[in-house]
Design a protein around this motif. Structure first.
Motif, mmCIF file in Angstrom:
data_model
loop_
_atom_site.group_PDB
_atom_site.id
_atom_site.type_symbol
_atom_site.label_atom_id
_atom_site.label_comp_id
_atom_site.label_asym_id
_atom_site.label_seq_id
_atom_site.Cartn_x
_atom_site.Cartn_y
_atom_site.Cartn_z
ATOM 1 N N LEU A 1 0.827 -1.210 0.000
ATOM 2 C CA LEU A 1 0.000 0.000 0.000
ATOM 3 C C LEU A 1 0.857 1.256 0.000
ATOM 4 O O LEU A 1 0.557 2.233 -0.697
ATOM 5 N N ALA A 2 1.933 1.264 0.759
ATOM 6 C CA ALA A 2 2.829 2.421 0.785
ATOM 7 C C ALA A 2 3.486 2.643 -0.573
ATOM 8 O O ALA A 2 3.630 3.783 -1.046
ATOM 9 N N VAL A 3 3.890 1.548 -1.247
ATOM 10 C CA VAL A 3 4.483 1.680 -2.586
ATOM 11 C C VAL A 3 3.456 2.262 -3.564
ATOM 12 O O VAL A 3 3.772 3.142 -4.379
ATOM 13 N N GLY A 4 2.205 1.782 -3.515
ATOM 14 C CA GLY A 4 1.166 2.324 -4.392
ATOM 15 C C GLY A 4 0.902 3.788 -4.134
ATOM 16 O O GLY A 4 0.718 4.579 -5.078
ATOM 17 N N ALA A 5 0.895 4.208 -2.863
ATOM 18 C CA ALA A 5 0.706 5.626 -2.550
ATOM 19 C C ALA A 5 1.852 6.474 -3.072
ATOM 20 O O ALA A 5 1.656 7.615 -3.502
ATOM 21 N N VAL B 1 -4.507 -1.516 -2.113
ATOM 22 C CA VAL B 1 -4.051 -0.745 -3.275
ATOM 23 C C VAL B 1 -5.193 -0.541 -4.277
ATOM 24 O O VAL B 1 -5.065 0.248 -5.212
ATOM 25 N N GLY B 2 -6.325 -1.237 -4.090
ATOM 26 C CA GLY B 2 -7.432 -1.152 -5.042
ATOM 27 C C GLY B 2 -7.935 0.266 -5.284
ATOM 28 O O GLY B 2 -8.055 0.693 -6.443
ATOM 29 N N PRO B 3 -8.266 1.076 -4.253
ATOM 30 C CA PRO B 3 -8.718 2.446 -4.517
ATOM 31 C C PRO B 3 -7.683 3.301 -5.239
ATOM 32 O O PRO B 3 -8.036 4.150 -6.064
#
Length: 603
Positions: free
Chosen positions: A73-77, A104-106
């Motif tokens: 999630l941090a990588v996607g942000a 990471v979906g949203p």
């Protein structure tokens, strides 16, 4: 000075904007502080939606390896802010991370929306969204043994849920929104072009009418100056015999008149007669008088038009020539339009002349039937230039003009012309040809992307800086767009959580005997396994149980805690707990059974 061809080349180069074809050479876009704050708020909202999805799924117990999923999630942000610069690559990487971490979906949904909205070419958009959906499905199946439901069919179901909510739905919404924005811009450009064409047509009609009036003035004033010159020549010959000392004055008048006529021809003669109704033959002393109007009506009646003339007041022969000319032009143009569009209609021409003004009204009723396409006297739809020229002529005289369709289906042309018009004043800036078009230009208020400017893949350029200052309607529309997308992202997150929960809840669970209590468990844990105290078993064990271990605070005697019945005895289990409610001993012992005898049986 550049040649006309060179100027047209320069204009075409400026309009094509060569920086569009080379994104690396595009000049930097200066962004306002408000735009940066809005961008930060939008990014924070998307990241919070992903974090909320992660927490809810983890709370439901469907989040194996939460640390690794939080890292994804941090990588996607971190990738989300660069989606405008590398839209395709960022979308594909986020799609692969979505199969690894549901949170990471949203973020992937926001990237898919932006890419679909900004991509103009349909094939490229379809390829990007298809590849992203396939990556979500493939990564969900590949990591299922560690990060997802173990059976492959349920991993496929999870991948389909994530691909639909994170890629397909946002991609369709972004496509529709982008096409809507491009359609609105195209319609606005067409409307602006039509408005410019209309203004040019009106300006052309005004120029045409002014040229016609100038030509009429040339004919009329030139005729009068010619008469003055002729009479001055006769006076010169008469004074040569009667008063030679005054002959020079007559010569001066004749030469001055000749010079004035030459200067008038130089100033206005270059215009020439611009219509069949101009020139010395058409402009006479009878133009615009009652006889002239009656002749126009008679010619229309001979052409098959049912026309009637109502004249009130004296004749116009004593009025200025430009007033009579305006009356002639108005009646002539109105009857010409009747000949073209309403040959079967009844027409009434009304002229009211008093001391102050002349009121002219030409009114026709609705034709009994629409004219056939090939019927004589009909024509295509008019351009309105004739009415624009009439309005220009009447307003130059200080009058008023009105032309409009009637509710009954006919048409009415009305004008009021003063009998003694004042001299025309110099036109103001807004009356000059082309001034209206320059004064009414406004910036493009195209819909801005709430998640970023639309400036990639051949789309129009970045947000218009003139639009960022913000008219109220633009700010309200952008606020509505941001709110709509925020609610849409929240709805997608909820659907994502529900889909993931449904897949995990319906997967098969491992079957086997329930776990047994172990030493060290708390009383609550033992009771949670269904091991509870039974009064009958406690009564049977009383007096037959072995000594309790040291430190025992209490024991329970469950019926289902390994209690077994066999001939001559009953095996009982005892669970003893200390003062901290910790299980310290599990003992099993046998209690002898009592044989029931009948009351009449002798001992």
């Amino acid at each position: 000075m550049p040649t006309p061809a060179g100027a047209s080349i320069l204009v075409s180069v400026v309009r094509t904007n060569p920086f569009r074809r080379f994104p690396r050479c595009r000049p930097p876009v200066v962004r306002a502080a408000g735009g940066s704050a809005r961008t930060v708020a939008e990014l924070a909202g998307v990241v919070l939606a992903g974090l909320g999805t992660y927490l809810v799924v983890g709370r439901l117990g469907f989040l194996p390896h939460p640390g690794l999923q939080l890292l994804a999630l941090a990588v996607g942000a971190g990738l989300l802010p660069v989606r405008r610069r590398f839209p395709g690559a960022v979308l594909l990487v986020l799609a692969a991370l979505t199969g690894l971490s549901v949170g990471v979906g949203p973020i992937t949904a926001a990237a898919a929306y932006t890419v679909a909205r900004r991509t103009v070419r349909a094939r490229r958009r379809a390829r990007l969204l298809g590849a992203a959906g396939a990556l979500v499905l493939g990564s969900a199946v590949a990591v299922a043994p560690w990060f997802g439901p173990e059976p492959v069919p349920y991993a496929v179901a999870l991948g389909l849920v994530l691909a639909s909510t994170a890629v397909v739905v946002p991609g369709l919404v972004g496509t529709a929104h982008g096409q809507q924005g491009r359609l609105l811009r195209a319609l606005r450009e067409r409307g602006d072009a039509a408005e410019r064409a209309r203004r040019l047509a009106d300006s052309e009609a005004r120029i045409h009418e002014r040229s016609r009036i100038a030509a009429e003035m040339h004919d009329l004033v030139g005729h009068r100056l010619s008469l003055i010159s002729l009479h001055a020549g006769g006076l010169e010959l008469a004074l040569d015999r009667a008063a030679p000392e005054l002959r020079e004055e007559a010569v001066l008048v004749r030469r001055t008149t000749r010079d004035a006529l030459r200067e008038l021809r130089q100033a206005l003669g270059v215009l020439g007669p611009l219509g069949r109704d101009t020139g010395p033959d058409a402009l006479t002393d009878a133009t615009g008088t009652r006889a002239d109007v009656e002749a126009l009506v008679a010619r229309s009646r001979d052409g098959g038009i049912a026309v009637r003339l109502d004249w009130t007041g004296p004749d116009l022969d004593a009025r200025p020539a430009r007033v009579r000319r305006a009356v002639d032009r108005l009646v002539r143009e109105a009857l010409t339009n009747v000949h073209r569009y309403a040959t079967a209609a009844h027409v009434t021409v009304t002229v009211v002349h008093d001391e102050a003004e002349v009121r002219i009204t030409v009114r026709n009723g609705a034709p009994p039937r629409p004219p056939a396409a090939g019927e004589a006297g009909t024509g295509e739809a008019g351009t309105g230039r004739g009415l624009t020229g009439l309005r220009e002529r009447v307003e130059l005289l200080g009058g008023s003009f009105d032309a409009a369709a009637l509710p009954s289906g006919g048409f009415r042309v009305a004008a009021t012309v003063p009998t003694e018009p004042a001299d025309p004043a110099e036109p103001t800036d807004h009356e000059r040809p082309g001034a209206a078009g320059a004064a009414e230009r406004r910036p493009d208020d195209g819909l801005a992307d709430p998640l970023g400017p639309t400036e990639a893949h051949g789309a129009p350029g970045a947000d218009d800086p003139s639009d960022r200052g913000g008219r109220p309607d633009v700010r309200e529309r952008r606020t509505a767009d941001v709110l709509t997308l925020a609610f849409g992202l929240a709805g997608l997150s909820v659907l994502m959580v529900l889909g993931v929960g449904f897949v995990y809840a319906t997967r098969p669970h491992q079957s086997g005997p329930p776990p047994l209590p172990r030493v060290g468990m708390t009383y609550e844990q033992v009771a949670g396994l269904g091991v509870l105290d039974n009064a009958a078993v406690r009564a049977a064990a009383t007096g037959h149980e072995p000594p309790r271990p040291a430190g025992t605070a209490g024991c329970i005697y469950p019926f289902n805690g390994a209690t077994e019945s066999h001939p001559g005895g009953l095996t009982v289990a005892r669970y003893c707990f200390d003062a901290a409610h910790r299980l310290i001993s599990i003992d099993r012992f046998t209690v002898p059974s009592v044989r029931d005898a009948t009351p009449w049986e002798s001992p």
